[in-house]
Structures are given as structure tokens and as C-alpha cells.
Scaffold this motif. Structure first.
Motif, PDB file in Angstrom:
ATOM      1  N   GLU A 174       0.834  -1.198   0.000  1.00  0.00           N
ATOM      2  CA  GLU A 174       0.000   0.000   0.000  1.00  0.00           C
ATOM      3  C   GLU A 174       0.873   1.253   0.000  1.00  0.00           C
ATOM      4  O   GLU A 174       0.563   2.238  -0.664  1.00  0.00           O
ATOM      5  CB  GLU A 174      -0.922  -0.006   1.220  1.00  0.00           C
ATOM      6  CG  GLU A 174      -2.022  -1.051   1.172  1.00  0.00           C
ATOM      7  CD  GLU A 174      -2.932  -0.851  -0.023  1.00  0.00           C
ATOM      8  OE1 GLU A 174      -3.275   0.317  -0.330  1.00  0.00           O
ATOM      9  OE2 GLU A 174      -3.308  -1.861  -0.663  1.00  0.00           O
ATOM     10  N   ALA A 175       1.978   1.203   0.758  1.00  0.00           N
ATOM     11  CA  ALA A 175       2.877   2.353   0.824  1.00  0.00           C
ATOM     12  C   ALA A 175       3.545   2.617  -0.520  1.00  0.00           C
ATOM     13  O   ALA A 175       3.764   3.768  -0.903  1.00  0.00           O
ATOM     14  CB  ALA A 175       3.940   2.121   1.905  1.00  0.00           C
ATOM     15  N   ILE A 176       3.864   1.548  -1.258  1.00  0.00           N
ATOM     16  CA  ILE A 176       4.483   1.703  -2.576  1.00  0.00           C
ATOM     17  C   ILE A 176       3.541   2.423  -3.534  1.00  0.00           C
ATOM     18  O   ILE A 176       3.958   3.243  -4.362  1.00  0.00           O
ATOM     19  CB  ILE A 176       4.893   0.331  -3.146  1.00  0.00           C
ATOM     20  CG1 ILE A 176       6.055  -0.247  -2.314  1.00  0.00           C
ATOM     21  CG2 ILE A 176       5.309   0.447  -4.610  1.00  0.00           C
ATOM     22  CD1 ILE A 176       6.420  -1.662  -2.683  1.00  0.00           C
ATOM     23  N   LYS A 177       2.246   2.131  -3.408  1.00  0.00           N
ATOM     24  CA  LYS A 177       1.263   2.779  -4.283  1.00  0.00           C
ATOM     25  C   LYS A 177       1.147   4.274  -3.972  1.00  0.00           C
ATOM     26  O   LYS A 177       0.883   5.082  -4.856  1.00  0.00           O
ATOM     27  CB  LYS A 177      -0.104   2.116  -4.102  1.00  0.00           C
ATOM     28  CG  LYS A 177      -0.160   0.669  -4.575  1.00  0.00           C
ATOM     29  CD  LYS A 177      -1.525   0.076  -4.294  1.00  0.00           C
ATOM     30  CE  LYS A 177      -1.587  -1.393  -4.686  1.00  0.00           C
ATOM     31  NZ  LYS A 177      -2.896  -2.002  -4.362  1.00  0.00           N
ATOM     32  N   GLU A 178       1.352   4.614  -2.688  1.00  0.00           N
ATOM     33  CA  GLU A 178       1.166   5.996  -2.266  1.00  0.00           C
ATOM     34  C   GLU A 178       2.398   6.867  -2.469  1.00  0.00           C
ATOM     35  O   GLU A 178       2.285   8.065  -2.709  1.00  0.00           O
ATOM     36  CB  GLU A 178       0.759   6.029  -0.785  1.00  0.00           C
ATOM     37  CG  GLU A 178      -0.594   5.388  -0.508  1.00  0.00           C
ATOM     38  CD  GLU A 178      -0.901   5.334   0.982  1.00  0.00           C
ATOM     39  OE1 GLU A 178      -0.071   5.861   1.768  1.00  0.00           O
ATOM     40  OE2 GLU A 178      -1.955   4.793   1.355  1.00  0.00           O
ATOM     41  N   ARG A 179       3.587   6.288  -2.337  1.00  0.00           N
ATOM     42  CA  ARG A 179       4.804   7.082  -2.470  1.00  0.00           C
ATOM     43  C   ARG A 179       5.908   6.230  -3.106  1.00  0.00           C
ATOM     44  O   ARG A 179       5.773   5.026  -3.250  1.00  0.00           O
ATOM     45  CB  ARG A 179       5.265   7.612  -1.111  1.00  0.00           C
ATOM     46  CG  ARG A 179       5.490   6.549  -0.053  1.00  0.00           C
ATOM     47  CD  ARG A 179       5.836   7.218   1.287  1.00  0.00           C
ATOM     48  NE  ARG A 179       6.236   6.272   2.293  1.00  0.00           N
ATOM     49  CZ  ARG A 179       5.412   5.642   3.111  1.00  0.00           C
ATOM     50  NH1 ARG A 179       4.113   5.845   3.000  1.00  0.00           N
ATOM     51  NH2 ARG A 179       5.867   4.809   4.032  1.00  0.00           N
ATOM     52  N   THR A 180       6.999   6.866  -3.446  1.00  0.00           N
ATOM     53  CA  THR A 180       8.074   6.176  -4.165  1.00  0.00           C
ATOM     54  C   THR A 180       9.271   5.840  -3.290  1.00  0.00           C
ATOM     55  O   THR A 180      10.260   5.330  -3.797  1.00  0.00           O
ATOM     56  CB  THR A 180       8.553   7.049  -5.345  1.00  0.00           C
ATOM     57  OG1 THR A 180       9.032   8.291  -4.834  1.00  0.00           O
ATOM     58  CG2 THR A 180       7.423   7.281  -6.334  1.00  0.00           C
ATOM     59  N   GLU A 181       9.197   6.141  -2.004  1.00  0.00           N
ATOM     60  CA  GLU A 181      10.335   5.876  -1.116  1.00  0.00           C
ATOM     61  C   GLU A 181       9.893   5.083   0.111  1.00  0.00           C
ATOM     62  O   GLU A 181       8.826   5.339   0.664  1.00  0.00           O
ATOM     63  CB  GLU A 181      10.983   7.197  -0.668  1.00  0.00           C
ATOM     64  CG  GLU A 181      11.572   8.000  -1.808  1.00  0.00           C
ATOM     65  CD  GLU A 181      12.084   9.344  -1.339  1.00  0.00           C
ATOM     66  OE1 GLU A 181      11.972   9.626  -0.128  1.00  0.00           O
ATOM     67  OE2 GLU A 181      12.579  10.113  -2.180  1.00  0.00           O
ATOM     68  N   LEU A 182      10.710   4.122   0.496  1.00  0.00           N
ATOM     69  CA  LEU A 182      10.455   3.312   1.685  1.00  0.00           C
ATOM     70  C   LEU A 182      11.770   3.035   2.397  1.00  0.00           C
ATOM     71  O   LEU A 182      12.836   3.077   1.786  1.00  0.00           O
ATOM     72  CB  LEU A 182       9.789   1.979   1.325  1.00  0.00           C
ATOM     73  CG  LEU A 182       8.278   1.957   1.095  1.00  0.00           C
ATOM     74  CD1 LEU A 182       7.828   0.532   0.825  1.00  0.00           C
ATOM     75  CD2 LEU A 182       7.531   2.513   2.296  1.00  0.00           C
ATOM     76  N   ARG A 183      11.674   2.713   3.661  1.00  0.00           N
ATOM     77  CA  ARG A 183      12.860   2.369   4.454  1.00  0.00           C
ATOM     78  C   ARG A 183      12.788   0.909   4.889  1.00  0.00           C
ATOM     79  O   ARG A 183      11.774   0.471   5.429  1.00  0.00           O
ATOM     80  CB  ARG A 183      12.962   3.260   5.695  1.00  0.00           C
ATOM     81  CG  ARG A 183      13.229   4.718   5.382  1.00  0.00           C
ATOM     82  CD  ARG A 183      13.310   5.534   6.669  1.00  0.00           C
ATOM     83  NE  ARG A 183      13.571   6.930   6.411  1.00  0.00           N
ATOM     84  CZ  ARG A 183      14.782   7.463   6.296  1.00  0.00           C
ATOM     85  NH1 ARG A 183      15.840   6.693   6.434  1.00  0.00           N
ATOM     86  NH2 ARG A 183      14.941   8.741   6.055  1.00  0.00           N
TER      87      ARG A 183
END
Length: 218
Positions: free
Chosen positions: A157-166
């Protein structure tokens, strides 16, 4: 026999107020100097006992999407597989002093302190004593593994919302010091920032920003 006047002359004269202040100042200065010398010695001893840090040079995360999936389950992921590739920099002081020239390396990958996948035990060898070197390690999770992994649904879900993750990570290397009994050096690593690119049938992410440090977990 010595006269009374001669005896009085031989007796030490009482210190003046200024002399007493001077001696007190000298004692305080000596005490402070000794304190700082002791502090520096303790610091140097502790510094020599510290195990060097490891740096994460590169991390990548790749998933293959299952575009044929029709399930609506909340925690099910439309993935065929996900793969983490990690490149770490082992400092020269670590090689030969703390880890063996031949040993095993294992890594776990985390998201918000939740372990997503742990690699198989992978061997390394032919390291050079006292020389900084690079080591690779990979971990692969299948669709079945990811379907029940806590936190993976949130990642998608986070990938769909933004392009950066930790992503966080943990490392385990063979400890060859004779005085230790654990047999492995465990490292906890800072989160590594990854920047995502999404295609029609895959999602890829690579290291973005500063190199994360890994500190030994004593």
C-alpha cells in the motif's frame, strides 16, 4: 645544649594565607589533570574494545507481480516472489581480528521492525587479513511466504502511495575470536532508504541517500 632561640628558629614557619591558597590551587589542578588522564585512558580502552561498524553500500528490492491474482483477501499479496540483495562493506579491522577469513553470513530484512524474510546461510571465503572488503547476500521470499508475512500488505500500500520506503536489516557473521562462545557476530543496521520504480509486472527499488551503518549487537 641548643638554646631556646635556636630551637624556635628551626621550627617551620606557619603558612601565610596566600601560600595556603596556592597549595590548595595546586592540589586541585593536580586532581583535575589526573582525572582527565584517567578519563582518556578509559576512553582509549573502551575504543579499543569496540567492534568496527559495517556499512551497507547497496540494497535492492525486486518483486514479481502476479497479475492473474483475483483474490480479495486483505493480507494476500499479488506477488510471485520478492528478492532482497544486499552489498555490505566489511572494514579492514574486522577481517581477521573479529570475523574469520572463511565463514557464514546471514541477513534478515525488516520493515518497521517486523522481520519480513531471513536469507539462507551463505558462505564467504578467501578474505584478506586487515583489508576492507565487500560481501554480497541475497534473500528470496515466495508468494506463499509473503502471503502470511506481517507488514507486507502495508508495504504494498505504501508503494502505491509514495516512491520511497525504508527497510531495516540484521546481519550475522562468523566470529572467530577464541574468547567468545556465541560463534557469531550479530549486527543491527540502520534503515536504508529505497527509491521505487514500478513496471507492469514488477516493482524495483534501489538504495537512495546515505549509506546505513550496522552496529554490533553485544
Amino acid at each position: 645544649m641548643r638554646s631556646e632561640s635556636e630551637t624556635l628558629v628551626d621550627q617551620p614557619k606557619p603558612l601565610t594565607l596566600e601560600e595556603m591558597k596556592q597549595r590548595k590551587g595546586d592540589l586541585i589542578t593536580c586532581f583535575v589533570a589526573c582525572y582527565f588522564v584517567l578519563l582518556i585512558c578509559c576512553f582509549l580502552i573502551l575504543l579499543s574494545m569496540l567492534v568496527p561498524q559495517i556499512k551497507i553500500v547497496h540494497m535492492s528490492f525486486t518483486t514479481e507481480l502476479n497479475n492473474n491474482s483475483t483474490t480479495q483477501q486483505v493480507h494476500y499479496l499479488p506477488l510471485v516472489s520478492a528478492r532482497w540483495d544486499l552489498l555490505i562493506r566489511v572494514p579492514g579491522k574486522l577481517v581477521g581480528d573479529y570475523i574469520c577469513l572463511q565463514g557464514n553470513l546471514q541477513a534478515s530484512f525488516l520493515y518497521k521492525n517486523v522481520t519480513l524474510v531471513t536469507s539462507s546461510v551463505q558462505s564467504y571465503g578467501k578474505l584478506e587479513v586487515g583489508v576492507p572488503q565487500l560481501l554480497n547476500i541475497s534473500a528470496v521470499a515466495t508468494e506463499e511466504d509473503l502471503g502470511g508475512a506481517a507488514g507486507m500488505g502495508e508495504i504494498m500500500e505504501a508503494i502505491k502511495e509514495r516512491t520511497e520506503l525504508r527497510f531495516g536489516s540484521r546481519l550475522s557473521l562468523t566470529d572467530c575470536r577464541e574468547e567468545t562462545e556465541e560463534g557469531a557476530l550479530s549486527y543491527d543496521c540502520e534503515d536504508t532508504m529505497l527509491k521505487f520504480e514500478q513496471g507492469s509486472n514488477h516493482i524495483k527499488a534501489t538504495t537512495f541517500g546515505k549509506h546505513a551503518s550496522c552496529i554490533v549487537n553485544l
